[in-house]
Motif scaffolding. Structure first.
Motif, short mmCIF file in Angstrom:
data_model
loop_
_atom_site.label_atom_id
_atom_site.label_comp_id
_atom_site.label_asym_id
_atom_site.label_seq_id
_atom_site.Cartn_x
_atom_site.Cartn_y
_atom_site.Cartn_z
N ALA A 51 0.55 11.37 7.93
CA ALA A 51 0.61 11.97 6.60
C ALA A 51 0.36 10.89 5.56
CB ALA A 51 1.99 12.59 6.35
N ASP A 52 -0.32 11.25 4.49
CA ASP A 52 -0.47 10.36 3.33
C ASP A 52 -0.99 8.99 3.71
OD1 ASP A 52 0.65 12.17 1.30
OD2 ASP A 52 2.52 11.94 2.41
N HIS A 83 13.11 14.38 18.38
CA HIS A 83 12.49 13.76 19.53
C HIS A 83 13.11 12.38 19.68
CE1 HIS A 83 9.44 16.86 19.84
NE2 HIS A 83 9.35 16.81 18.52
N ASN A 84 12.92 11.81 20.81
CA ASN A 84 13.53 10.51 21.09
C ASN A 84 12.48 9.52 21.60
OD1 ASN A 84 14.97 8.42 22.78
ND2 ASN A 84 16.66 9.40 21.70
N LEU A 85 12.47 8.36 20.98
CA LEU A 85 11.47 7.33 21.33
C LEU A 85 11.60 6.84 22.76
CD1 LEU A 85 11.38 4.87 18.30
CD2 LEU A 85 9.81 6.71 18.86
N GLY A 93 17.04 5.99 19.59
CA GLY A 93 15.73 6.56 19.89
C GLY A 93 15.43 7.82 19.10
N ASP A 94 16.46 8.48 18.59
CA ASP A 94 16.22 9.73 17.84
C ASP A 94 15.55 9.43 16.51
OD1 ASP A 94 17.37 11.33 19.80
OD2 ASP A 94 19.34 11.37 18.82
N HIS A 95 14.52 10.19 16.21
CA HIS A 95 13.81 9.99 14.95
C HIS A 95 13.58 11.32 14.26
CE1 HIS A 95 9.84 11.29 16.56
NE2 HIS A 95 10.29 10.77 17.68
N VAL A 129 6.06 -3.09 16.43
CA VAL A 129 7.28 -3.66 16.99
C VAL A 129 7.37 -3.27 18.47
CG1 VAL A 129 8.68 -1.67 16.19
CG2 VAL A 129 9.81 -3.82 16.73
N VAL A 131 -0.59 7.34 6.38
CA VAL A 131 0.27 6.61 7.30
C VAL A 131 0.24 7.31 8.65
CG1 VAL A 131 2.68 5.99 7.80
CG2 VAL A 131 1.78 5.75 5.49
N LEU A 171 3.49 10.28 16.21
CA LEU A 171 4.78 10.86 15.82
C LEU A 171 4.71 11.44 14.41
CD1 LEU A 171 7.09 7.98 17.08
CD2 LEU A 171 6.36 10.02 18.32
N LEU A 172 3.88 10.81 13.59
CA LEU A 172 3.75 11.28 12.20
C LEU A 172 2.37 10.87 11.71
CD1 LEU A 172 5.58 12.20 9.55
CD2 LEU A 172 5.18 9.82 8.95
N VAL A 228 2.92 1.34 13.08
CA VAL A 228 2.72 2.03 11.80
C VAL A 228 1.37 1.57 11.23
CG1 VAL A 228 3.60 2.46 9.47
CG2 VAL A 228 5.21 2.05 11.37
N LEU A 281 6.34 0.65 18.83
CA LEU A 281 6.23 1.55 17.68
C LEU A 281 5.22 0.91 16.73
CD1 LEU A 281 7.54 4.17 16.47
CD2 LEU A 281 8.85 2.60 15.03
N TYR A 306 -1.30 1.79 8.25
CA TYR A 306 -1.16 2.11 6.82
C TYR A 306 -2.26 1.42 6.03
CZ TYR A 306 0.57 -2.61 6.34
OH TYR A 306 0.65 -3.99 6.34
N GLY A 307 -2.34 1.79 4.78
CA GLY A 307 -3.26 1.10 3.87
C GLY A 307 -4.62 1.77 3.80
N ILE A 347 2.24 6.97 12.39
CA ILE A 347 3.25 6.31 13.21
C ILE A 347 3.04 6.77 14.64
CG2 ILE A 347 5.72 6.00 13.62
CD1 ILE A 347 6.21 6.59 10.66
N TRP A 405 1.54 -2.36 11.35
CA TRP A 405 2.81 -3.05 11.60
C TRP A 405 3.30 -2.57 12.95
CZ3 TRP A 405 7.83 -1.51 12.59
CH2 TRP A 405 8.84 -2.48 12.42
N ASP A 447 0.81 -1.22 0.00
CA ASP A 447 0.00 0.00 0.00
C ASP A 447 0.85 1.27 0.00
OD1 ASP A 447 -2.63 -1.28 0.21
OD2 ASP A 447 -1.97 -1.90 2.19
#
Lengths: 106, 106
Positions: free
Chosen positions: B23-24, B2-4, A73-75, B53, B26, B20-21, B100, B98, B102-103, B28, B51, A24
């Protein structure tokens, strides 16, 4: 079931990139670096955006206007066509990245 | 930047979910659990795929046909509408996920 921190090679001639998911319009990759950097003069100029996190190790990403040092950890988010390169990764241990490519190809 | 692994609360009345994000199509998220589980009888039935983790800690995800134990680094893909619930997270330390999403929404 797979593990992000398993199966890390002890020697790496080149940066190792493994696709964990591709569906996707999203692609999730694990990248393992061991002191690698982008080739001299090379810049990524990607037609998708990329969200990236360092999970282990340490790295420096160079953009045209700045260098960003990253540790575990930094993103950060790299919009499509924002030029960047891997300036440095620590030679002391593997650097494990997780990368999410997403968005329309432009 | 930023740091996870930063800004983890030492007490958590409820599971903490932070975007954290987005957009489009997706999204996160960082999720922090501290011994939390899904409410009794509750099942996620999501219209996007996910997805996920575990980056720190330990958890058990229940699906209708199996339970999967996850520790740091373990990841898996949950297709849209595959029912699941968080059966258990370790009470000994925060579990950092974490995720994600999507789809297409279906």
């Amino acid at each position: 079931m797979h593990n992000l921190f398993a199966d890390i090679p002890t020697e790496l001639a080149e940066e190792l990139s493994q696709t964990l998911l591709a569906a996707d319009g999203v692609r999730i990759e694990r990248i393992v670096s061991l002191g690698h950097a982008s080739p001299a003069g090379f810049w990524y100029d990607q037609n998708q955006s990329e969200w990236v996190v360092v999970l282990k190790g340490a790295a420096k990403l160079r953009f045209e206007d700045q260098i960003i040092a990253m540790t575990a950890g930094d993103h950060l988010n790299i919009p499509a066509h924002r030029k960047h390169r891997v300036e440095w990764t620590t030679p002391d241990e593997p650097t494990i990245w997780l990368s999410v490519h997403y968005g329309k190809r432009s």
